[in-house]
Design a protein around this motif. Structure first.
Motif, PDB file in Angstrom:
ATOM      1  N   ASP A 198       4.349  -4.461  50.427  1.00 57.02           N
ATOM      2  CA  ASP A 198       4.784  -3.726  51.632  1.00 57.02           C
ATOM      3  C   ASP A 198       6.222  -4.104  52.086  1.00 57.02           C
ATOM      4  OD1 ASP A 198       2.450  -2.297  52.442  1.00 57.02           O
ATOM      5  OD2 ASP A 198       1.538  -4.101  52.989  1.00 57.02           O
ATOM      6  N   ILE A 199       7.074  -3.322  51.863  1.00 59.02           N
ATOM      7  CA  ILE A 199       8.689  -3.515  52.268  1.00 59.02           C
ATOM      8  C   ILE A 199       9.006  -3.003  53.523  1.00 59.02           C
ATOM      9  CG2 ILE A 199      10.887  -3.035  51.544  1.00 59.02           C
ATOM     10  CD1 ILE A 199       9.713  -2.567  48.556  1.00 59.02           C
ATOM     11  N   GLU A 200       9.145  -4.120  54.491  1.00 62.01           N
ATOM     12  CA  GLU A 200       9.476  -3.839  55.955  1.00 62.01           C
ATOM     13  C   GLU A 200      10.888  -3.362  56.062  1.00 62.01           C
ATOM     14  OE1 GLU A 200       8.108  -7.228  57.924  1.00 62.01           O
ATOM     15  OE2 GLU A 200       5.967  -7.029  56.864  1.00 62.01           O
ATOM     16  N   SER A 201      11.884  -4.087  55.458  1.00 60.41           N
ATOM     17  CA  SER A 201      13.271  -3.877  55.396  1.00 60.41           C
ATOM     18  C   SER A 201      13.911  -4.292  54.180  1.00 60.41           C
ATOM     19  CB  SER A 201      13.695  -4.821  56.847  1.00 60.41           C
ATOM     20  OG  SER A 201      13.808  -6.024  56.172  1.00 60.41           O
ATOM     21  N   GLU A 202      15.332  -4.272  54.094  1.00 64.39           N
ATOM     22  CA  GLU A 202      15.941  -4.784  53.046  1.00 64.39           C
ATOM     23  C   GLU A 202      15.725  -6.434  52.719  1.00 64.39           C
ATOM     24  OE1 GLU A 202      20.110  -4.072  52.592  1.00 64.39           O
ATOM     25  OE2 GLU A 202      19.976  -1.964  53.298  1.00 64.39           O
ATOM     26  N   THR A 203      15.351  -7.081  53.709  1.00 65.51           N
ATOM     27  CA  THR A 203      15.212  -8.626  53.405  1.00 65.51           C
ATOM     28  C   THR A 203      13.758  -9.119  53.736  1.00 65.51           C
ATOM     29  OG1 THR A 203      15.860  -8.778  55.754  1.00 65.51           O
ATOM     30  CG2 THR A 203      17.804  -8.903  54.077  1.00 65.51           C
ATOM     31  N   GLU A 204      12.907  -8.194  54.201  1.00 68.99           N
ATOM     32  CA  GLU A 204      11.746  -8.716  54.550  1.00 68.99           C
ATOM     33  C   GLU A 204      10.522  -7.960  54.068  1.00 68.99           C
ATOM     34  OE1 GLU A 204      11.287  -9.435  58.824  1.00 68.99           O
ATOM     35  OE2 GLU A 204      12.492 -11.056  58.817  1.00 68.99           O
ATOM     36  N   GLY A 205       9.314  -8.506  53.640  1.00 66.13           N
ATOM     37  CA  GLY A 205       8.147  -8.019  53.440  1.00 66.13           C
ATOM     38  C   GLY A 205       7.132  -8.841  52.997  1.00 66.13           C
ATOM     39  N   THR A 206       6.000  -8.304  52.419  1.00 66.86           N
ATOM     40  CA  THR A 206       4.951  -8.935  52.137  1.00 66.86           C
ATOM     41  C   THR A 206       4.376  -8.704  50.721  1.00 66.86           C
ATOM     42  OG1 THR A 206       3.239  -7.449  53.110  1.00 66.86           O
ATOM     43  CG2 THR A 206       3.880  -9.220  54.497  1.00 66.86           C
ATOM     44  N   VAL A 207       3.859  -9.478  49.954  1.00 67.42           N
ATOM     45  CA  VAL A 207       3.296  -9.388  48.751  1.00 67.42           C
ATOM     46  C   VAL A 207       1.649  -9.806  49.106  1.00 67.42           C
ATOM     47  CG1 VAL A 207       3.071  -9.552  46.217  1.00 67.42           C
ATOM     48  CG2 VAL A 207       5.215  -9.461  47.666  1.00 67.42           C
ATOM     49  N   THR A 208       0.847  -8.914  48.590  1.00 71.16           N
ATOM     50  CA  THR A 208      -0.710  -9.400  48.723  1.00 71.16           C
ATOM     51  C   THR A 208      -1.009  -9.598  47.253  1.00 71.16           C
ATOM     52  OG1 THR A 208      -1.026  -8.570  50.847  1.00 71.16           O
ATOM     53  CG2 THR A 208      -3.076  -8.744  49.490  1.00 71.16           C
ATOM     54  N   GLY A 209      -2.066 -10.160  47.019  1.00 67.54           N
ATOM     55  CA  GLY A 209      -2.511 -10.690  45.538  1.00 67.54           C
ATOM     56  C   GLY A 209      -3.842 -11.506  45.571  1.00 67.54           C
ATOM     57  N   ASN A 210      -4.243 -11.662  44.363  1.00 67.97           N
ATOM     58  CA  ASN A 210      -5.302 -12.582  44.253  1.00 67.97           C
ATOM     59  C   ASN A 210      -4.807 -13.916  43.684  1.00 67.97           C
ATOM     60  OD1 ASN A 210      -7.444 -10.657  44.724  1.00 67.97           O
ATOM     61  ND2 ASN A 210      -6.893  -9.576  42.770  1.00 67.97           N
TER      62      ASN A 210
END
Length: 179
Positions: free
Chosen positions: A94-106
């Motif tokens: 999930d890319i929120e902006s040019e500098t922030e986001g989340t990566v979900t995984g196992n």
């Protein structure tokens, strides 16, 4: 953000994969893994084409204290002889902006796999003096170690426990663009 696109490899000399636990309810202890393999592909325009997989060698854990390292490598914690690897494999970006986001995984530790979401902050992309394109980022998450079968504990005389259940994961990384 298109300068983020591509295949990247973590630079072990400039990357820290560590955890933080509360010790004796009053201070923090940090541990770091120094041996890992990774595969990172970023596609900002089509995040579903992005991928991250990191394989961490549990025997590479170091806390700065030989006795504690031996305990953490033993059966009470990582049981490195039986479980030599732990892995993280991304399932969603999930890319929120040019500098922030989340990566979900196992995240898999001791053959137990649970979903984990890392909050990612991109520091930037720059060319180093050797002609490499570098991506700098930080990623953090919190997990409960008991969810992964790491159950050892020692009660304290005045109440509380020696090692917190909540563990903070902190990654400070420099990745080099491949090809």
């Amino acid at each position: 953000m298109s300068n983020l696109n591509g295949t990247w490899a973590l630079d072990p000399a400039h990357t820290t994969i560590q955890f933080v636990a509360r010790h004796a309810m009053v201070t923090k202890v940090r541990g770091q893994f120094t041996d890992f393999e990774d595969h990172i592909v970023i596609d900002v325009e089509n995040p579903e084409n992005s991928s991250v997989k990191v394989d961490i060698k549990t025997a590479s854990v170091t806390t700065g204290n030989a006795d504690r390292d031996a305990h953490v490598k033993g059966d009470d914690f990582f049981a490195v002889d039986k479980y030599p690897d732990m892995t993280f494999e991304a399932t969603k970006f999930d890319i929120e902006s040019e500098t922030e986001g989340t990566v979900t995984g196992n995240l898999t530790i001791k053959e137990t796999t649970k979903p984990v979401t890392l909050k990612v902050e991109v520091g930037g992309v720059a060319e180093d003096p050797f002609g490499n394109t570098r991506l700098g980022f930080e990623a953090t998450a919190k997990i409960n170690r008991k969810d992964f079968g790491i159950n050892w504990q020692a009660p304290l005389g005045g109440g509380g426990v020696l090692v917190s259940e909540e563990i903070k994961i902190e990654i400070e990384a420099s990745a080099i663009k491949q090809g």
